[in-house]
Scaffold this motif. Structure first.
Motif, PDB file in Angstrom:
ATOM      1  N   THR A  64       0.833  -1.204   0.000  1.00  0.00           N
ATOM      2  CA  THR A  64       0.000   0.000   0.000  1.00  0.00           C
ATOM      3  C   THR A  64       0.870   1.257   0.000  1.00  0.00           C
ATOM      4  O   THR A  64       0.394   2.352   0.237  1.00  0.00           O
ATOM      5  N   LYS A  65       2.167   1.054  -0.234  1.00  0.00           N
ATOM      6  CA  LYS A  65       3.033   2.228  -0.416  1.00  0.00           C
ATOM      7  C   LYS A  65       2.820   2.750  -1.835  1.00  0.00           C
ATOM      8  O   LYS A  65       2.286   2.048  -2.685  1.00  0.00           O
ATOM      9  N   ASN A  93      -1.179   4.686  -6.084  1.00  0.00           N
ATOM     10  CA  ASN A  93      -1.334   4.124  -4.754  1.00  0.00           C
ATOM     11  C   ASN A  93      -2.552   3.210  -4.741  1.00  0.00           C
ATOM     12  O   ASN A  93      -3.592   3.552  -5.294  1.00  0.00           O
ATOM     13  N   ILE A  94      -2.383   2.061  -4.124  1.00  0.00           N
ATOM     14  CA  ILE A  94      -3.486   1.099  -4.076  1.00  0.00           C
ATOM     15  C   ILE A  94      -4.350   1.419  -2.864  1.00  0.00           C
ATOM     16  O   ILE A  94      -3.898   1.348  -1.723  1.00  0.00           O
ATOM     17  N   VAL A  95      -5.586   1.805  -3.149  1.00  0.00           N
ATOM     18  CA  VAL A  95      -6.504   2.186  -2.078  1.00  0.00           C
ATOM     19  C   VAL A  95      -7.278   0.962  -1.609  1.00  0.00           C
ATOM     20  O   VAL A  95      -7.489   0.766  -0.423  1.00  0.00           O
ATOM     21  N   ARG A  96      -7.702   0.143  -2.556  1.00  0.00           N
ATOM     22  CA  ARG A  96      -8.498  -1.034  -2.225  1.00  0.00           C
ATOM     23  C   ARG A  96      -7.809  -2.260  -2.810  1.00  0.00           C
ATOM     24  O   ARG A  96      -7.998  -2.579  -3.990  1.00  0.00           O
ATOM     25  N   ASP A  98      -8.288  -5.363  -2.639  1.00  0.00           N
ATOM     26  CA  ASP A  98      -9.127  -6.424  -3.211  1.00  0.00           C
ATOM     27  C   ASP A  98      -9.493  -6.106  -4.664  1.00  0.00           C
ATOM     28  O   ASP A  98      -9.390  -6.954  -5.551  1.00  0.00           O
ATOM     29  N   ILE A 155      -7.466   1.898  -7.377  1.00  0.00           N
ATOM     30  CA  ILE A 155      -6.154   2.539  -7.406  1.00  0.00           C
ATOM     31  C   ILE A 155      -6.371   4.028  -7.619  1.00  0.00           C
ATOM     32  O   ILE A 155      -7.276   4.430  -8.344  1.00  0.00           O
ATOM     33  N   THR A 156      -5.567   4.856  -6.966  1.00  0.00           N
ATOM     34  CA  THR A 156      -5.621   6.278  -7.247  1.00  0.00           C
ATOM     35  C   THR A 156      -4.295   6.708  -7.857  1.00  0.00           C
ATOM     36  O   THR A 156      -3.243   6.214  -7.478  1.00  0.00           O
TER      37      THR A 156
END
Lengths: 286, 163
Positions: A64-65, A93-96, A98, A155-156
């Motif tokens: 999540t970095k 950046n991976i927000v979720r 899943d 992802i953002t």
């Protein structure tokens, strides 16, 4: 009763391994995706977690970095038909986690391609000069363009930085030529300006000099007039002053002739008066 | 029986317990500590009461599992997040911002935070609530791509992250 012992040992092994496999420690900066019998069941947060070892498996370990994605350089054609080579770097950046693992097979590859194609279309709507100078605008448009696409992947896109926008080699050469020609033009104009100024100044100088020369001649003439008047007053006749003055000049000239250092043979007239008479004309009644 | 070959005495349990606690330092799981602690307690119990080895083992295993669950249930909640670094973009959920452009059905709004969060202090936003106006305080309920879903803050509620 060894059977009891065997059962006991197996029981010990079972419980020990169950506990060992059921306790999961997730390090900070990661989230783990747990599947229960093949289906998504939960996301483990950093820290100590318990899972049921027989049915749960840790299927994915997702960071999540922020992830830095290098967008490879590509050739883009601008609106005014210029080929430029552009490359970028994207920070995602991976927000979720899943959505990121189940929504797309390879999110890095997907986002890289999205950024490439969007960059191409955005620069394609711009002229070369604006594409070279308005990076912030390109960045904002890029973020907006791929926002909807990446929303399904959890992802953002934090930022996209355009690293290089380089015109292609031929374009670069002609741009340099243009710049060089412009400088040459300026140099030529400057030189011509200088010459013009110099000519004007020289002419001014000449004008001023001749004006002063004329003034000097006037002053000289006035001086001669004054001296003639004085001599006339002293001598009292009309012809004699002229004879006197001319004689004086004549002797001065002969002296200069004698003093000059070239080979000389000075022929002096014997009768100065008649000589002067000859010069002046027969108006003199000497 | 094991006793015929090997007589288990209370100090054996004690040594086993200390060894397990030592092993905990060298392996990356967090489980041996409970087995070790349970073994030390079993050592005390078997020293005080004469009980059969089978019961000793059962007590040991049961205590271990109980310790594990007790730790997770009572001790783990005490460990708070000391940093939000590395937790990813989901830290923005639950933050409060101010609307600077009203989100409408055809246009995205814009929400501003007092400090930059996840790389920006202004985010595009959407809302299910039609009545949000410019200047309202809103709470982030979800993040979709580069847009936030915002809602009016409800009193005493924690935003629920839909999975």
């Amino acid at each position: 009763m060894s059977s009891i012992n065997i059962v006991m040992l197996v029981l010990i092994a079972l419980i020990v391994f169950t506990v060992l496999k059921g306790v999961r420690i997730v390090p900070q900066g990661y989230k783990w995706i747990v599947q229960r019998l093949g289906k998504y069941s939960q996301t483990l947060e950093p820290g100590l977690n318990l899972i049921i070892p027989f049915v749960d498996t840790v299927a994915y370990k997702v960071t999540t970095k922020d992830i830095v994605l290098d967008i490879p350089s590509q050739e883009v054609i601008t609106r005014d038909n210029v080929v430029i080579v552009a490359n970028a770097v994207a920070y995602i950046n991976i927000v979720r986690p899943d959505k990121a693992v189940y929504g797309i097979e390879d999110y890095a590859y997907g986002i890289r391609n999205l950024v490439q194609t969007s960059l191409r279309s955005i620069i394609g709507e711009m002229d070369l000069d604006s594409a070279l100078s308005s990076r912030d605008e390109i960045k904002a448009k890029l973020k907006l363009a791929i926002s909807e696409d990446i929303s399904d992947w959890g992802i953002t896109l934090k930022t996209v930085e355009i690293q290089d926008i380089n015109p292609s080699a031929t374009m670069q050469a002609s741009m340099e030529e243009q710049a060089a020609a412009e400088r040459l033009r300026r140099a030529t104009v400057t030189r011509a300006d200088g010459q013009k100024q110099a000519a004007i100044l020289q002419a001014d100088g000449r004008l001023e000099a001749s004006r002063r020369d004329a003034e000097a001649q006037v002053v000289l003439a006035k001086g001669s007039e004054e001296s003639i008047r004085l001599i006339t007053a002293a001598m009292g006749t009309e012809e004699m002053p002229i004879v006197y003055l001319l004689g004086e000049q004549y002797i001065k000239a002969i002296r200069q002739l004698a003093e000059s250092d070239n080979a000389k043979m000075v022929v002096l007239p014997a009768d100065i008066l008649s000589t002067i008479k000859g010069m002046v004309g027969d108006k003199l009644k000497v | 029986m094991i006793e015929t070959i090997f007589m288990v005495e209370p100090w054996h349990w004690l040594v086993l317990g200390f060894l397990l606690m030592l092993v905990e330092m060298f392996i990356p799981t967090f489980a041996c500590l409970w087995f070790g602690g349970a073994a030390v307690i079993v050592a005390a119990v078997s020293w005080l009461l004469p009980i059969a080895l089978l019961w000793q083992v059962l007590i040991w295993l049961t205590l271990s599992v109980i310790f594990m669950f007790a730790w997770v249930k009572y001790i783990k909640p005490l460990s708070v997040d000391r940093t939000k670094a590395g937790l990813g973009g989901s830290v923005i959920i639950g933050e409060t911002g101010m609307i600077v452009i009203k989100p409408q059905s055809d246009t995205l709004g814009r929400v501003r935070f007092s400090v930059p969060i996840v790389g920006a202090d202004e985010w595009l936003c959407r809302s299910y609530d039609e009545n949000i106006e410019v200047g309202d305080r809103v709470v982030v309920t979800d993040i979709i791509g580069n847009e936030l879903v915002v809602a009016r803050p409800k009193r005493m509620t924690v935003p629920i992250v839909s999975r």
